[in-house]
Structure formats: C-alpha cells, structure tokens
Design a protein around this motif. Structure first.
Motif, PDB file in Angstrom:
ATOM      1  N   ARG A 206      38.553  15.513   2.654  1.00  0.00           N
ATOM      2  CA  ARG A 206      38.382  16.516   1.597  1.00  0.00           C
ATOM      3  C   ARG A 206      39.602  16.571   0.682  1.00  0.00           C
ATOM      4  N   SER A 209      39.908  13.595  -1.782  1.00  0.00           N
ATOM      5  CA  SER A 209      38.712  13.317  -2.583  1.00  0.00           C
ATOM      6  C   SER A 209      39.034  12.998  -4.042  1.00  0.00           C
ATOM      7  N   ASN A 237      30.837  11.341   1.509  1.00  0.00           N
ATOM      8  CA  ASN A 237      31.259  10.864   2.823  1.00  0.00           C
ATOM      9  C   ASN A 237      30.047  10.224   3.503  1.00  0.00           C
TER      10      ASN A 237
END
Length: 328
Positions: A206, A209, A237
């Motif tokens: 995360r 990203s 993902n």
C-alpha cells in the motif's frame, strides 16, 4: 567416449541450487561435451529450474530419506544410479560419505568431494580436500575453496539462471493488461521463522503504490488464501500463487524489483538479475549477488523487521537504481 560426469548436490532448497550453479558450470567446462548429469534432491526442483540450462544434460533424483536406514537407502539409490550411468567421474559438492561409498562400490574411476576431514575422504580418489577447519563455513565459501583447489574457473558467483522463453511469453500474455513497473512479493518460506507476516506485506504494498503499477504476490498454493485475505481491497495487487515454477521465475524476472522472505524465490530473483530486498530470518543467506540486499531484523528475528524499514529499503533502491521492467 566413457560415461558422463555426475555432479551430486545433496541440498534440498532452490536457493542452495542457485549457489551451486557457477560450480556446476565450471565442472561442465572441464568436459569435452561441456555438460554434466546433475544428481539432486527432488525438493530442489532442479529438473524444473534447470530445464533450459545448457550445461546440465539431465537431472536425476536422489531422494532424502528419514529413519534409521536412511543412509543405507541413499547408498543403494546412488549405487544404482552409478551402475546405470557408468560415469567416468563423480563430483560430490558436500562432505557426506553416502554418495562416495556408492560411487566406490560401483567402480567409478574418478571420485571428488569436499572431504573436510570426514570419512568421505576414504572413498575419494582425487584431492585436494577442504580442511576440517572449514566445516562451519558457509556453503558458498566452501564452493569457492573447492573450485580453487580443483582448478575450476569461476569468474562470477552470479547464478545467471536461464529461463524458458515460452514461460516468459506466457507470463507476458497473462498479465499484459497490468501496468508497470511491477513489484513481486515473495511471501513463501520453508519455516515460520523465515516468514514475514502477510499483513506487513500488504501494508508495504500500500505504501509503495505510488511507485508500482502492479504488485504480484508470489508463493505456493498454500499461500494463496492468506495472500487474498491480506490484500483485501488493495488495488492492483495480484495473487500469483498458482503459477508453475518456470512461470513464477519468469514473472520475477519481468518485475522491476522483488521484496521477499529468505526463500527460494528470493534466490531466483537474484539469479535472474532482478533487484531484490531479502527479509532475513534464521540462517540468513549472504549477499552473494550484486542484485541482492539484505534487511535483517537482528538475531534471526524476521518479525522484528518493521514495515517502515521494508518501505525505505525498496524505495531507496528504486530511486537510486531507477528500477523499471526494461531489464528483463
């Protein structure tokens, strides 16, 4: 020409196999045919990993047994291999005596091994042998000393694993719609002490990203469920735990970078030239490759590695090395 040259590698891990590749190639280079027959544990998956390796003509399996008679069974198995192959030479890349005894009983004329002051030396024909003092040394150090002693030419420890072009094409086709650059996460490991929590992989993904268009979770079928649970609703993902080994290696090779546990997948990443950050637990692998950097929680506690550290390690290398998918 007499029978082939056999190379016996008793280790069970894919990573161990990668460390041995430069030595295997150097032994093959001493033969007129430029090839050897590799005898390996089934768990190393050598027949899959080295399917397109030009210096390995064939891979034969030597099972690793348990129980009181395991030594006898291993001697019998390798004796049968030697009788069937009638090799002109056997190179044993360890100190264990079972394959040396079997090769002696089968009448193999040339037998080489580590020695290390072990009983193996009684059944070998050709030295020099590694000294007993080297027993605690890491396998890579033993391989280097063995190569030097036997005049093997190894110019680099980089495994430079060869990949099947068909596997690469299949992975490109499967994930053609996924934006780059790609990051592969190696979430599998052989034991809990080498396994970073899946939730930390998710949080790391995360927080990275902004760098990666797609993040692939690489592991075995047993890791698929925990990967899906950890990913939740994280965008971009992808659970890639259903890939056969050759395509998993291809995916890692096509990725801009790799973050993962101290495992076979980490060693494959280094072997295919993908920049990789290894999360180290017990008995951490040394940084034997220029592609590999280590992140150690200290004293073998992989759980001590925090998400902040993993994010910083990947981000720093990404920015300094300009990671992208173009190296594949």
């Amino acid at each position: 020409m007499a029978g082939p040259v056999l190379v016996y590698t008793p280790d069970r891990g894919i990573g161990d196999l990668m460390w041995h590749l430069p030595t295997i190639r150097a032994i093959a280079a001493t033969t007129p045919e430029g090839q050897v027959v590799l005898v390996a544990r089934p768990a190393s998956r050598a027949s899959e990993v080295l399917a397109v390796e030009p210096t390995v003509a064939r891979v034969l399996h030597a099972p690793n047994y348990k129980g009181k008679l395991k030594g006898v069974r291993e001697v019998i198995d390798f004796y049968r291999i030697c009788r069937a192959e009638t090799p002109r030479a056997v190179w044993i890349l360890e100190k264990i005596d079972r394959p040396a005894i079997a090769a002696f009983l089968a009448g193999v004329p040339e037998r080489r091994g580590f020695g290390l002051g072990h009983g193996q030396e009684t059944f070998l024909t050709t030295g020099p042998y590694l000294p007993k003092a080297m027993r605690p040394a890491h396998r890579i150090d033993k391989l280097e000393a063995f190569e030097k002693g036997h005049g093997l030419v190894v110019t680099s420890r980089e495994p430079q694993l060869k990949l099947d072009p068909k596997a690469i094409a299949a992975v490109k086709a499967r994930y053609a719609d996924r934006p780059g650059p790609w990051l592969s996460l190696g979430i599998g490991a052989s034991e809990p002490a080498r396994t970073w929590p899946a939730e930390r992989f998710a949080e790391t993904a995360r927080r990275l990203s902004d760098l990666f268009g797609a993040v692939f979770w690489v592991g075995g079928p047993n890791e698929a469920e925990s990967a899906r649970a950890a990913i939740g609703d994280l965008p971009n993902n992808v659970v890639a735990c259903d890939l056969p080994l050759d395509r998993s290696a291809a995916l890692i090779a096509l990725s801009a970078g790799f973050l993962g546990n101290d495992s076979g997948a980490l060693n494959v990443a280094a072997a295919v030239g993908t920049p990789c950050v290894g999360l180290m637990g017990t008995a951490p692998v040394p940084a034997y490759s220029r592609w590999l950097s280590r992140l150690d929680g200290g004293e073998g506690r992989i759980a001590d590695i925090m998400v902040d550290q993993a994010v910083e390690a990947v981000r720093t290398r990404y920015e300094s090395e300009r990671w992208d998918n173009s190296h594949a």
